[in-house]
Scaffold this active site. Structure first.
Site, PDB file in Angstrom:
ATOM      1  N   ARG A   1       8.128   6.108  -3.538  1.00 29.54           N
ATOM      2  CA  ARG A   1       8.558   6.708  -2.282  1.00 29.54           C
ATOM      3  C   ARG A   1       7.714   6.119  -1.165  1.00 29.54           C
ATOM      4  O   ARG A   1       6.564   5.732  -1.382  1.00 29.54           O
ATOM      5  CB  ARG A   1       8.392   8.232  -2.317  1.00 29.54           C
ATOM      6  CG  ARG A   1       6.981   8.730  -2.230  1.00 29.54           C
ATOM      7  CD  ARG A   1       6.849  10.153  -2.689  1.00 29.54           C
ATOM      8  NE  ARG A   1       6.584  10.176  -4.115  1.00 29.54           N
ATOM      9  CZ  ARG A   1       5.359  10.116  -4.639  1.00 29.54           C
ATOM     10  NH1 ARG A   1       4.318  10.024  -3.867  1.00 29.54           N
ATOM     11  NH2 ARG A   1       5.174  10.131  -5.938  1.00 29.54           N
TER      12      ARG A   1
ATOM     13  N   ASP B   1      -3.700  -1.412  -2.045  1.00 26.34           N
ATOM     14  CA  ASP B   1      -4.884  -1.755  -1.236  1.00 26.34           C
ATOM     15  C   ASP B   1      -6.178  -1.212  -1.852  1.00 26.34           C
ATOM     16  O   ASP B   1      -7.238  -1.834  -1.756  1.00 26.34           O
ATOM     17  CB  ASP B   1      -4.741  -1.310   0.234  1.00 26.34           C
ATOM     18  CG  ASP B   1      -4.284   0.128   0.411  1.00 26.34           C
ATOM     19  OD1 ASP B   1      -4.041   0.818  -0.601  1.00 26.34           O
ATOM     20  OD2 ASP B   1      -4.156   0.561   1.574  1.00 26.34           O
TER      21      ASP B   1
ATOM     22  N   SER C   1       0.807  -1.223   0.000  1.00 21.51           N
ATOM     23  CA  SER C   1       0.000   0.000   0.000  1.00 21.51           C
ATOM     24  C   SER C   1       0.839   1.271   0.000  1.00 21.51           C
ATOM     25  O   SER C   1       0.701   2.126   0.890  1.00 21.51           O
ATOM     26  CB  SER C   1      -0.933  -0.027   1.195  1.00 21.51           C
ATOM     27  OG  SER C   1      -1.599  -1.256   1.212  1.00 21.51           O
TER      28      SER C   1
HETATM   29  C1  BGC Z   1      -0.245   5.118  -0.091  1.00 23.48           C
HETATM   30  C2  BGC Z   1      -1.228   4.409  -0.977  1.00 23.48           C
HETATM   31  C3  BGC Z   1      -2.252   3.680  -0.144  1.00 23.48           C
HETATM   32  C4  BGC Z   1      -2.879   4.600   0.896  1.00 23.48           C
HETATM   33  C5  BGC Z   1      -3.859   3.881   1.794  1.00 23.48           C
HETATM   34  C6  BGC Z   1      -0.961   5.980   0.945  1.00 23.48           C
HETATM   35  O1  BGC Z   1      -0.027   6.525   1.820  1.00 23.48           O
HETATM   36  O2  BGC Z   1       0.608   5.948  -0.852  1.00 23.48           O
HETATM   37  O3  BGC Z   1      -0.567   3.501  -1.823  1.00 23.48           O
HETATM   38  O4  BGC Z   1      -3.246   3.177  -0.990  1.00 23.48           O
HETATM   39  O5  BGC Z   1      -1.857   5.166   1.685  1.00 23.48           O
HETATM   40  O6  BGC Z   1      -3.284   2.820   2.456  1.00 23.48           O
END
Ligand code: BGC
Length: 484
Positions: free
Chosen positions: A172, A210, A157
């Site tokens: 990142r 996610d 995620s």
């Molecule tokens: C991430 C995402 C993720 C979201 C929720 C963000 O900080 O960059 O990839 O889907 O958080 O978990």
């Protein structure tokens, strides 16, 4: 029936009864900067649409808009056994998913607590921890071994570029993660190597955000599901875009993809407005950003997601203390500690039922900070929590509204998951009100045409369904978006 807005005004009047003029004046100043009007929501949404489009263009923009290589809408008839893992903020969840068809699935899962320091650990520790946990899980669930490698969907995620579904180059870290040696690299071989060195019979078939998992899992059971959303430690959304409307695929993969077919897009819209054109950022938002490991990034996320809500409360309180409005003469050394409040703190303050005395809030401040509060201070704290929670919920829906407007959805089920959506008091109602303010619906909340609904298990079932769709594509001789 009393509307949400009217009820909020009544609650405010009741709460602020008897508050000293000094505290009232401070509350009013903060109300001024944390209140987001319907006009502002509309302006943000309009800019959001242009930013979604920019992200899909060849030039790109602030919002990454990552093609997720899910090219199909699930039918609900996908079947098979799959493993799924989800690296969350505090746990690694390992799930064995049995897709049964008929829109049904069963799961068996285990959560492994992440070591405390994992957010800043070494890359090797992270992969070892995941591979070791998977080994334990596989040994337990398949005591007599496996006849073939188990297909695994890896829910990762964080913003990861994907030239294929089984690839994820970390752009990142977000949400306070800061592990050296992973950014700029493909995480799939890192995990695969750690598994191989332990002889764990697993093949990482798909890497999934996610939100994409949430979208697909929800679409498996609900054909009206148009979006997968996470309102949790971080925030983000995924939806299906028509392939020909993704200019950045042109010349790269477009010839292998049906232009009228679908492609799931992981928006990564936590990065919305990193250029600071429309979001009404306060000095506290600037401070959260400056003190974060990645200043200048995830501007939207830093105003609305769970990782930052408690921190915003802390910074405002600390400021009021320095200006000698609260906690006069108290030892506030603990309040100076970054992230001492997780999201459960503003959530518990908002849940405090003893409105006249705010006893739970009193106990909370004693417990966490060792600070004695008077009623005036507690009323201010309560109002701050409401303002922070309300702002977060209202801003959160700008992404939903923008996707609906961009795709022309007049009705939609927007499937949501995450700790803020599931557990932050009032989030759902406030978010619905935010959508109403953007679309100007003159309807009862139960009749709103675009609604946020609880998602199906995205990081378990979603990852499994995506793994199944990928295997099906490969079996049909179509290897587009699958790295061999
Ligand atoms: C991430 C995402 C993720 C979201 C929720 C963000 O900080 O960059 O990839 O889907 O958080 O978990």
């Amino acid at each position: 029936m009393v509307s949400l807005v009217e009820q909020a005004a009544i609650n405010r009047t009741n709460l602020l009864k008897g508050v000293s003029p000094e505290i009232l004046s401070e509350i009013e100043k903060i109300e001024e900067i944390l209140t987001v009007s319907p006009e502002t929501l509309k302006k943000i949404t309009a800019h959001f649409i242009t930013e979604l489009e920019k992200g899909l263009s060849k030039e790109g923009g602030n919002i990454p808009m990552i093609p997720g290589w899910v090219l199909e809408y699930p039918t609900g008839e996908e079947t098979g056994d799959y493993l799924a893992i989800d690296l969350g903020g505090t746990n690694l969840r390992v799930v064995l998913v049995k897709l049964l068809g008929g829109s049904k699935f069963e799961t068996e899962q285990h959560k492994y607590s992440l070591p405390d320091n994992i957010r800043t650990a070494k890359a090797e520790e992270l992969w070892s921890f995941i591979a070791d946990s998977l080994k334990v899980f596989v040994d337990q669930h398949f005591p007599s071994g496996t006849s073939k490698k188990l297909p695994l969907g890896f829910t990762f995620s964080y913003p990861a570029s994907q030239n294929a579904i089984n690839e994820g180059i970390l752009q990142r870290w977000t949400k306070g993660y800061d592990i050296d040696g992973v950014e700029g690299k493909d995480v799939v071989p890192m995990l695969q190597d750690a598994l191989a060195s332990r002889n764990v019979p697993i093949e990482v078939v798909a890497l999934i955000n996610d939100t994409t998992g949430t979208l697909v899992a929800s679409a498996y059971t609900d054909p009206e599901a148009k979006m997968g959303l996470i309102f949790g430690t971080g925030c983000n959304g995924a939806y299906y875009e028509v392939a020909k409307n993704i200019p950045k695929l042109e010349g790269k993969y477009a010839e292998d993809i049906d232009p009228n077919g679908l492609m799931a897009i992981n928006c990564e819209y936590g990065a919305f407005d990193n250029e600071h054109k429309v979001l009404p950022r306060t000095k506290y938002d600037l401070q959260v950003d400056e003190e974060s490991p990645r200043p200048g990034q995830q501007s939207f996320e830093k105003m609305i997601s769970g990782y930052y809500l408690g921190e915003l409360l802390r910074l405002i309180l600390l400021d009021l203390y320095h200006d000698q409005h609260i906690f006069k003469g108290a030892d506030v050394s603990l309040l100076s500690k970054p992230f001492i409040f997780d999201t459960s703190v503003p959530a518990k303050i908002e849940e405090d039922a003893s409105y006249e005395e705010l006893k739970d809030t009193e106990a909370l401040f004693k417990e966490i900070l060792g600070v004695e509060t008077n009623l005036n201070e507690r009323k201010l704290i309560r109002r701050l929590a409401e303002l922070i929670g309300n702002r977060a919920s209202r801003l959160s829906v700008c992404g939903i509204a923008a996707i609906c407007k961009k795709r022309g959805y007049e009705t939609a089920h927007c499937a949501a998951d995450g700790s803020v959506y599931n557990r932050y008091p009032g989030f759902k109602e406030r978010a619905a009100q935010g959508l109403r303010d953007i679309f100007d619906w003159d309807l009862e909340p139960k009749d709103y045409p675009i609604i946020i609904v609880p998602a199906q298990d995205g990081s378990g079932a979603g990852a499994a369904i995506i793994a199944a769709l990928t295997e099906k594509r490969l079996a049909a001789g179509k290897s587009v978006g699958i790295k061999q």
